[in-house]
Design an enzyme around this catalytic site. Structure first.
Site, PDB file in Angstrom:
ATOM      1  N   GLN A  11      37.095 -28.131 -19.240  1.00  0.00           N
ATOM      2  CA  GLN A  11      38.549 -28.031 -18.987  1.00  0.00           C
ATOM      3  C   GLN A  11      38.491 -28.092 -17.887  1.00  0.00           C
ATOM      4  O   GLN A  11      40.439 -29.175 -17.931  1.00  0.00           O
ATOM      5  CB  GLN A  11      38.921 -27.134 -20.389  1.00  0.00           C
ATOM      6  CG  GLN A  11      38.363 -26.483 -21.029  1.00  0.00           C
ATOM      7  CD  GLN A  11      39.260 -25.254 -21.954  1.00  0.00           C
ATOM      8  OE1 GLN A  11      40.590 -25.791 -22.019  1.00  0.00           O
ATOM      9  NE2 GLN A  11      39.390 -24.244 -21.519  1.00  0.00           N
ATOM     10  N   ALA A  60      30.260 -24.661 -15.322  1.00  0.00           N
ATOM     11  CA  ALA A  60      29.323 -23.127 -15.877  1.00  0.00           C
ATOM     12  C   ALA A  60      29.127 -22.778 -17.241  1.00  0.00           C
ATOM     13  O   ALA A  60      29.208 -23.192 -18.018  1.00  0.00           O
ATOM     14  CB  ALA A  60      30.717 -22.252 -15.764  1.00  0.00           C
ATOM     15  N   ASP A 102      38.337 -13.012 -15.497  1.00  0.00           N
ATOM     16  CA  ASP A 102      38.901 -11.928 -15.149  1.00  0.00           C
ATOM     17  C   ASP A 102      37.381 -10.873 -15.633  1.00  0.00           C
ATOM     18  O   ASP A 102      37.607  -9.627 -15.884  1.00  0.00           O
ATOM     19  CB  ASP A 102      39.369 -11.317 -16.221  1.00  0.00           C
ATOM     20  CG  ASP A 102      39.350 -12.491 -17.483  1.00  0.00           C
ATOM     21  OD1 ASP A 102      39.378 -14.081 -17.828  1.00  0.00           O
ATOM     22  OD2 ASP A 102      40.079 -11.933 -18.270  1.00  0.00           O
ATOM     23  N   TYR A 125      28.022 -12.298 -19.910  1.00  0.00           N
ATOM     24  CA  TYR A 125      28.275 -13.765 -18.767  1.00  0.00           C
ATOM     25  C   TYR A 125      29.391 -13.273 -17.636  1.00  0.00           C
ATOM     26  O   TYR A 125      29.371 -13.605 -16.959  1.00  0.00           O
ATOM     27  CB  TYR A 125      29.813 -14.279 -19.672  1.00  0.00           C
ATOM     28  CG  TYR A 125      30.835 -14.921 -19.130  1.00  0.00           C
ATOM     29  CD1 TYR A 125      30.134 -16.237 -19.031  1.00  0.00           C
ATOM     30  CD2 TYR A 125      31.937 -15.060 -19.244  1.00  0.00           C
ATOM     31  CE1 TYR A 125      31.001 -17.082 -18.134  1.00  0.00           C
ATOM     32  CE2 TYR A 125      33.067 -15.036 -18.670  1.00  0.00           C
ATOM     33  CZ  TYR A 125      32.588 -16.776 -18.152  1.00  0.00           C
ATOM     34  OH  TYR A 125      33.572 -17.599 -17.773  1.00  0.00           O
TER      35      TYR A 125
HETATM   36  N1  LIG Z   1      36.993 -20.714 -20.059  1.00  0.00           N
HETATM   37  C1  LIG Z   1      37.621 -20.050 -20.431  1.00  0.00           C
HETATM   38  O1  LIG Z   1      38.476 -19.175 -21.372  1.00  0.00           O
HETATM   39  C2  LIG Z   1      37.123 -19.370 -18.398  1.00  0.00           C
HETATM   40  C3  LIG Z   1      38.155 -17.947 -18.541  1.00  0.00           C
HETATM   41  C4  LIG Z   1      38.048 -17.691 -16.946  1.00  0.00           C
HETATM   42  C5  LIG Z   1      37.661 -18.632 -15.628  1.00  0.00           C
HETATM   43  N2  LIG Z   1      37.381 -19.421 -16.549  1.00  0.00           N
HETATM   44  C6  LIG Z   1      36.349 -19.759 -15.668  1.00  0.00           C
HETATM   45  O2  LIG Z   1      36.649 -21.418 -14.997  1.00  0.00           O
HETATM   46  C7  LIG Z   1      35.544 -22.480 -15.227  1.00  0.00           C
HETATM   47  C8  LIG Z   1      35.410 -23.816 -15.725  1.00  0.00           C
HETATM   48  O3  LIG Z   1      35.956 -23.239 -16.699  1.00  0.00           O
HETATM   49  P1  LIG Z   1      36.385 -23.802 -18.133  1.00  0.00           P
HETATM   50  O4  LIG Z   1      37.339 -23.456 -19.425  1.00  0.00           O
HETATM   51  O5  LIG Z   1      36.842 -25.625 -18.083  1.00  0.00           O
HETATM   52  O6  LIG Z   1      35.107 -24.579 -19.379  1.00  0.00           O
HETATM   53  P2  LIG Z   1      34.581 -25.532 -19.755  1.00  0.00           P
HETATM   54  O7  LIG Z   1      35.422 -26.116 -20.087  1.00  0.00           O
HETATM   55  O8  LIG Z   1      33.165 -24.711 -20.615  1.00  0.00           O
HETATM   56  O9  LIG Z   1      32.931 -26.340 -19.037  1.00  0.00           O
HETATM   57  C9  LIG Z   1      32.444 -26.418 -18.625  1.00  0.00           C
HETATM   58  C10 LIG Z   1      31.346 -27.169 -17.787  1.00  0.00           C
HETATM   59  O10 LIG Z   1      30.449 -27.156 -17.323  1.00  0.00           O
HETATM   60  C11 LIG Z   1      29.394 -27.396 -18.032  1.00  0.00           C
HETATM   61  N3  LIG Z   1      27.732 -26.946 -17.982  1.00  0.00           N
HETATM   62  C12 LIG Z   1      27.280 -26.174 -18.977  1.00  0.00           C
HETATM   63  N4  LIG Z   1      26.266 -25.681 -18.484  1.00  0.00           N
HETATM   64  C13 LIG Z   1      25.762 -26.878 -17.454  1.00  0.00           C
HETATM   65  C14 LIG Z   1      24.245 -27.108 -16.592  1.00  0.00           C
HETATM   66  N5  LIG Z   1      23.816 -26.486 -17.423  1.00  0.00           N
HETATM   67  N6  LIG Z   1      25.048 -28.411 -16.037  1.00  0.00           N
HETATM   68  C15 LIG Z   1      25.015 -28.525 -15.635  1.00  0.00           C
HETATM   69  N7  LIG Z   1      26.787 -28.590 -16.195  1.00  0.00           N
HETATM   70  C16 LIG Z   1      26.641 -27.784 -17.409  1.00  0.00           C
HETATM   71  C17 LIG Z   1      29.660 -27.658 -19.097  1.00  0.00           C
HETATM   72  O11 LIG Z   1      28.996 -29.048 -19.795  1.00  0.00           O
HETATM   73  P3  LIG Z   1      28.362 -29.659 -21.518  1.00  0.00           P
HETATM   74  O12 LIG Z   1      29.848 -30.331 -21.588  1.00  0.00           O
HETATM   75  O13 LIG Z   1      27.566 -30.829 -21.762  1.00  0.00           O
HETATM   76  O14 LIG Z   1      28.398 -28.227 -22.163  1.00  0.00           O
HETATM   77  C18 LIG Z   1      31.301 -28.018 -19.340  1.00  0.00           C
HETATM   78  O15 LIG Z   1      31.666 -29.556 -18.491  1.00  0.00           O
HETATM   79  C19 LIG Z   1      34.110 -21.605 -15.481  1.00  0.00           C
HETATM   80  O16 LIG Z   1      34.105 -20.930 -13.758  1.00  0.00           O
HETATM   81  C20 LIG Z   1      34.760 -20.481 -15.746  1.00  0.00           C
HETATM   82  O17 LIG Z   1      33.706 -19.595 -15.566  1.00  0.00           O
HETATM   83  C21 LIG Z   1      37.372 -19.954 -17.391  1.00  0.00           C
END
Ligand SMILES: NC(=O)c1ccc[n+]([C@@H]2O[C@H](COP(=O)([O-])OP(=O)(O)OC[C@H]3O[C@@H](n4cnc5c(N)ncnc54)[C@H](OP(=O)(O)O)[C@@H]3O)[C@@H](O)[C@H]2O)c1
Length: 293
Positions: A11, A60, A102, A125
């Site tokens: 995302q 992540a 958060d 997590y």
């Molecule tokens: N989503 C939320 O609500 C939220 C809230 C607070 C903080 N965050 C933080 O914000 C950041 C971005 O989150 P997001 O929402 O963009 O997450 P996301 O859409 O789930 O994207 C995470 C990416 O990480 C990749 N990934 C997962 N495991 C992996 C691995 N072993 N090796 C390489 N790539 C891997 C995934 O690839 P695949 O598609 O191949 O699985 C995906 O492209 C993260 O650090 C997350 O913890 C997110």
């Protein structure tokens, strides 16, 4: 300036591809092209061979409930890989940008959390993300860690996309109303990251940990109602509109991972350090609903 973007298919990562482009040569890396965070040692070798000036880690393990049954994998991706990235960044003299959550807090009280408030993750997590922050902080001072919340955007799976789908299928929805936070859009996170990176080149002493969330607050129920109202206002044909969303307490929606009730993040530090304006959460929700269509 060479920028390595890890997690470029996620995302936030997909938005960073465009937001970082004006800053330099962006090397977009994802799991499909062999950049696997579950193998931190190999990851570090690849990073050092590429020798970027900036590493942006948007990858992540984000499956919050699944992490309860895969704690070792969550820890490897969210804590050991960031540790390896920090060590590699240290060797290269590179900046490391990383995202956290958060969910490092226990959700008590109702005051927005400040960066230096005590952490107390309730889930695997949250523990793994906190360990990632700490690994970076202890290894490499040239870092920017942005803790954000309730991420949504045009690409990838998120709560708004799920609500829009379910509202097309059902007459009513029950949504948790006692977890409060700020839905934050991936384009906003990407834009703020780019602005902060520019400032960091001139003012490296701004390195550190910051909270980044859209302005205002709501509950998941409030978010669902708002997203459905926007969609209906745009002419979407929904079986369930905002009036069909029933508020329920967290206790009525048990999940494997516990989530904080108070997810409010205090963003004063970021706004003052970088002179950044954070728009109301409704702005980003509108954009996401429009993009999802
Ligand atoms: N989503 C939320 O609500 C939220 C809230 C607070 C903080 N965050 C933080 O914000 C950041 C971005 O989150 P997001 O929402 O963009 O997450 P996301 O859409 O789930 O994207 C995470 C990416 O990480 C990749 N990934 C997962 N495991 C992996 C691995 N072993 N090796 C390489 N790539 C891997 C995934 O690839 P695949 O598609 O191949 O699985 C995906 O492209 C993260 O650090 C997350 O913890 C997110």
């Amino acid at each position: 300036m060479k920028i390595l973007l890890l997690g470029s298919a996620g995302q936030v990562g997909s938005q960073l591809r465009t937001a970082l482009a004006p800053l330099g040569e962006v090397v977009a890396a994802d799991r499909a092209s062999g950049w696997d965070l579950s193998d931190p040692a190999t990851l570090a070798v690849r990073v050092e061979a590429l020798a970027p000036a900036v590493i942006v880690n948007a990858a992540a393990y984000t499956a919050v409930d699944r992490a309860e049954s895969e704690p070792a994998l969550a820890h490897r991706v969210n804590a050991e890989a960031p540790a390896a990235l920090a060590t590699a960044a240290g060797r290269l003299g590179a900046w490391l940008v990383h995202y956290s959550t958060d969910y490092v807090f226990d959700g008590s009280g109702n005051r927005p959390w400040r960066e230096d408030d005590p952490t107390g993750p309730l889930s695997v997590y949250g523990q793994s993300k906190l360990a990632g922050e700490q690994a970076i902080q202890s290894r490499h001072p040239r870092h920017l860690i942005l803790r954000t919340s309730w991420v949504h955007g045009p690409q990838g799976g998120n709560f708004i996309r799920t609500m829009l789908r379910l509202a097309g299928e059902r007459d009513s929805l029950s949504v948790v109303d006692d977890q409060v936070g700020a839905p934050t859009s991936a384009p906003l996170i990407a834009e703020v990251t780019a602005q902060a990176l520019v400032r960091l080149q001139q003012t490296p002493e701004l390195a550190g940990l910051y909270h980044l969330a859209a302005a205002g607050e709501t509950s998941w129920c409030g978010l669902a109602r708002h997203a459905l109202a926007v969609a209906r206002g745009r002419g979407a044909s929904l079986r369930c509109g905002p009036e069909g969303v029933r508020a329920i307490p967290t206790t009525d929606y048990p999940t494997p991972a516990r989530r904080p009730l108070n997810s409010r993040l205090d963003t004063h530090k970021l706004r003052e350090a970088f002179g950044i304006h954070l728009p109301p959460w409704q702005d980003g929700v509108r954009e996401t609903v429009e993009a999802i269509g």
